[in-house]
Write an enzyme that holds these catalytic residues in place. Structure first.
Site, mmCIF file in Angstrom:
data_model
loop_
_atom_site.group_PDB
_atom_site.id
_atom_site.type_symbol
_atom_site.label_atom_id
_atom_site.label_comp_id
_atom_site.label_asym_id
_atom_site.label_seq_id
_atom_site.Cartn_x
_atom_site.Cartn_y
_atom_site.Cartn_z
ATOM 1 N N LYS A 195 45.724 33.828 25.883
ATOM 2 C CA LYS A 195 44.682 34.187 26.841
ATOM 3 C C LYS A 195 44.029 35.471 26.348
ATOM 4 C CE LYS A 195 43.951 35.588 31.614
ATOM 5 N NZ LYS A 195 44.511 35.672 32.955
ATOM 6 N N ARG A 205 36.358 36.972 38.885
ATOM 7 C CA ARG A 205 36.823 38.207 39.536
ATOM 8 C C ARG A 205 36.102 38.438 40.850
ATOM 9 N NH1 ARG A 205 38.063 41.724 34.042
ATOM 10 N NH2 ARG A 205 39.583 40.215 33.286
ATOM 11 N N ARG A 217 42.036 45.048 30.861
ATOM 12 C CA ARG A 217 43.254 44.274 30.598
ATOM 13 C C ARG A 217 43.571 44.158 29.101
ATOM 14 N NH1 ARG A 217 43.349 42.686 35.836
ATOM 15 N NH2 ARG A 217 41.831 41.191 36.661
ATOM 16 N N GLU A 233 51.682 33.942 19.606
ATOM 17 C CA GLU A 233 51.895 33.885 21.065
ATOM 18 C C GLU A 233 52.369 32.490 21.485
ATOM 19 O OE1 GLU A 233 51.989 35.907 23.488
ATOM 20 O OE2 GLU A 233 50.783 37.671 23.069
ATOM 21 N N LYS A 248 42.733 30.003 26.420
ATOM 22 C CA LYS A 248 41.773 30.396 27.449
ATOM 23 C C LYS A 248 41.030 31.638 27.017
ATOM 24 C CE LYS A 248 41.746 32.265 32.081
ATOM 25 N NZ LYS A 248 42.512 32.820 33.145
ATOM 26 N N TYR A 313 35.903 23.881 36.402
ATOM 27 C CA TYR A 313 35.183 23.840 37.675
ATOM 28 C C TYR A 313 34.190 22.680 37.718
ATOM 29 C CZ TYR A 313 37.341 28.384 37.622
ATOM 30 O OH TYR A 313 38.279 29.386 37.523
HETATM 31 C C1 PBG Z 1 44.493 36.065 36.230
HETATM 32 C C2 PBG Z 1 43.492 35.026 35.940
HETATM 33 C C3 PBG Z 1 42.159 35.198 35.568
HETATM 34 C C4 PBG Z 1 41.613 33.934 35.402
HETATM 35 C C5 PBG Z 1 42.614 33.029 35.694
HETATM 36 N N1 PBG Z 1 43.773 33.716 35.996
HETATM 37 C C6 PBG Z 1 41.348 36.431 35.445
HETATM 38 C C7 PBG Z 1 41.709 37.494 34.526
HETATM 39 O O1 PBG Z 1 42.658 37.405 33.766
HETATM 40 O O2 PBG Z 1 41.014 38.500 34.565
HETATM 41 C C8 PBG Z 1 40.205 33.640 35.002
HETATM 42 C C9 PBG Z 1 39.719 32.273 35.323
HETATM 43 C C10 PBG Z 1 38.254 32.075 35.204
HETATM 44 O O3 PBG Z 1 37.494 32.979 34.774
HETATM 45 O O4 PBG Z 1 37.811 30.986 35.548
HETATM 46 N N2 PBG Z 1 45.065 35.876 37.482
#
Ligand code: PBG
Length: 329
Positions: A195, A205, A217, A233, A248, A313
């Site tokens: 990720k 967010r 992050r 990873e 992701k 989505y």
């Molecule tokens: C963290 C999380 C995120 C997403 C899914 N799980 C946001 C992040 O890491 O900042 C993003 C999903 C998306 O943008 O569709 N809980």
């Protein structure tokens, strides 16, 4: 002028033949639709940065779960916006927490829909980071302790699969150990293995009000430039017991997705994230692109790159057009 004996256009002349020789097709059963659960009842509040997606109270989430299950979508990925946030995200492991209520209600009323939960803390903490922060830095091992608490709580309330998204070291191993010791040996883990720290999460967010209150992050999510590190990873997550690995975001990381699938031959998921969705919706609203056509092209690309499961989505729109199967085009 001499002609080649192979005329590749022959197979492109007829739409039926084109679909018969199509190498990759996205099927509704490949798709997972995220849902965003909020406190209250009869709440269905559109998320402005993600046209077509809503914040749903538990009762409305059950209705949506029924609708998408009837459309042939096999699974949902649940996120919750809790009624309170604190330093440790303790609202994430309460018996009457929003996510626990949602898991119970959906499994009770739409038992056939496979329920996956995103396991993270950024929605639950007052500072918006993915665990416990000490001296301004996310503390890896302390956060793992509460992550196991969260995991066991979801398991207790009947979740089908858990998906840790925090990018802490040792996540999968800690969760697997906790689950096994509590007797949940058959509960699978879908790891957000690679990720990346991405600008493509922007609209999400807003949906879950999880933007970090300070910093970013980048000390836990991966540098978007790194492929070799992504493979490391994934390898670690597999060693620690991941059942499904994930890359992701998807679109800017299709090479990573492809490399992961080629190298490990694991069930592999890709997350077609909020920013990827929002860009298509926004440009389509302006009339600049054909949104449905481009969504299909994107999902096809993700599948061709190596994804077995696609979190997107676009799932409900796709399912309506595909009538429970493939989209004919
Ligand atoms: C963290 C999380 C995120 C997403 C899914 N799980 C946001 C992040 O890491 O900042 C993003 C999903 C998306 O943008 O569709 N809980």
């Amino acid at each position: 002028m001499s002609f080649p004996t192979s005329r590749l256009r022959r197979l492109r002349m007829n739409p039926t033949l084109r679909s018969m020789v199509r190498e990759h097709q996205v099927h509704v059963s490949d798709l997972i639709l995220p849902l965003f659960i909020v406190p209250g009842s009869r709440v269905k509040k559109p998320i402005s940065s993600m046209p077509g997606q809503c914040n749903l109270s538990v009762d409305m989430a059950v209705e949506e779960a029924k609708r998408i299950y009837d459309l042939g979508i096999p699974a949902t990925l649940l996120f919750a916006i809790p009624d309170y946030k604190d330093d440790t995200g303790s609202s994430s492991w309460q018996d009457n927490g929003i996510i626990q209520q949602a898991i119970r209600a959906i499994k009770e009323q739409v038992p056939g829909l496979y329920v996956i939960t995103d396991l993270c803390f950024c929605e639950y903490t007052s500072h918006g980071h993915c665990g416990i922060v000490c001296d301004g830095v996310l503390d890896n091992d302390k956060s793992l302790e509460i992550l196991v608490k969260q995991t066991l709580s979801h398991a207790k309330h009947g979740v089908d699969m858990v998906a840790p998204s925090g990018m802490l070291d040792g996540t999968v191993g800690a969760m697997r150990k906790g689950l096994d010791e509590a007797g949940y040996t058959n509960l699978p883990i879908m790891a957000y293995s690679a990720k990346f720290a991405s600008g493509f999460y922007g609209p999400f967010r807003e949906a879950v009000q999880s933007a970090p209150q300070f910093g970013d992050r980048k000390s836990y999510q991966m540098d978007p430039a790194n492929l070799q590190e992504a493979l490391r990873e994934v390898e670690l997550d597999i060693q620690e017991g991941a059942d499904i690995v994930m890359v992701k975001p998807a679109m800017a990381f299709l090479d990573v997705l492809h490399a992961v699938k080629e190298k490990f031959q694991m069930p592999t998921a890709a997350y077609n994230v909020s920013g990827e969705y929002a860009m298509v919706k926004a440009a389509a609203e302006k009339g600049w692109i054909d949104g449905d056509r481009i969504a299909l092209e994107i999902l096809n690309g993700i599948k061709r790159a190596g994804a077995d499961l696609i979190i997107t989505y676009f799932a409900a729109d796709f399912a309506v057009k595909a009538k429970g199967g493939y989209i004919q085009y």
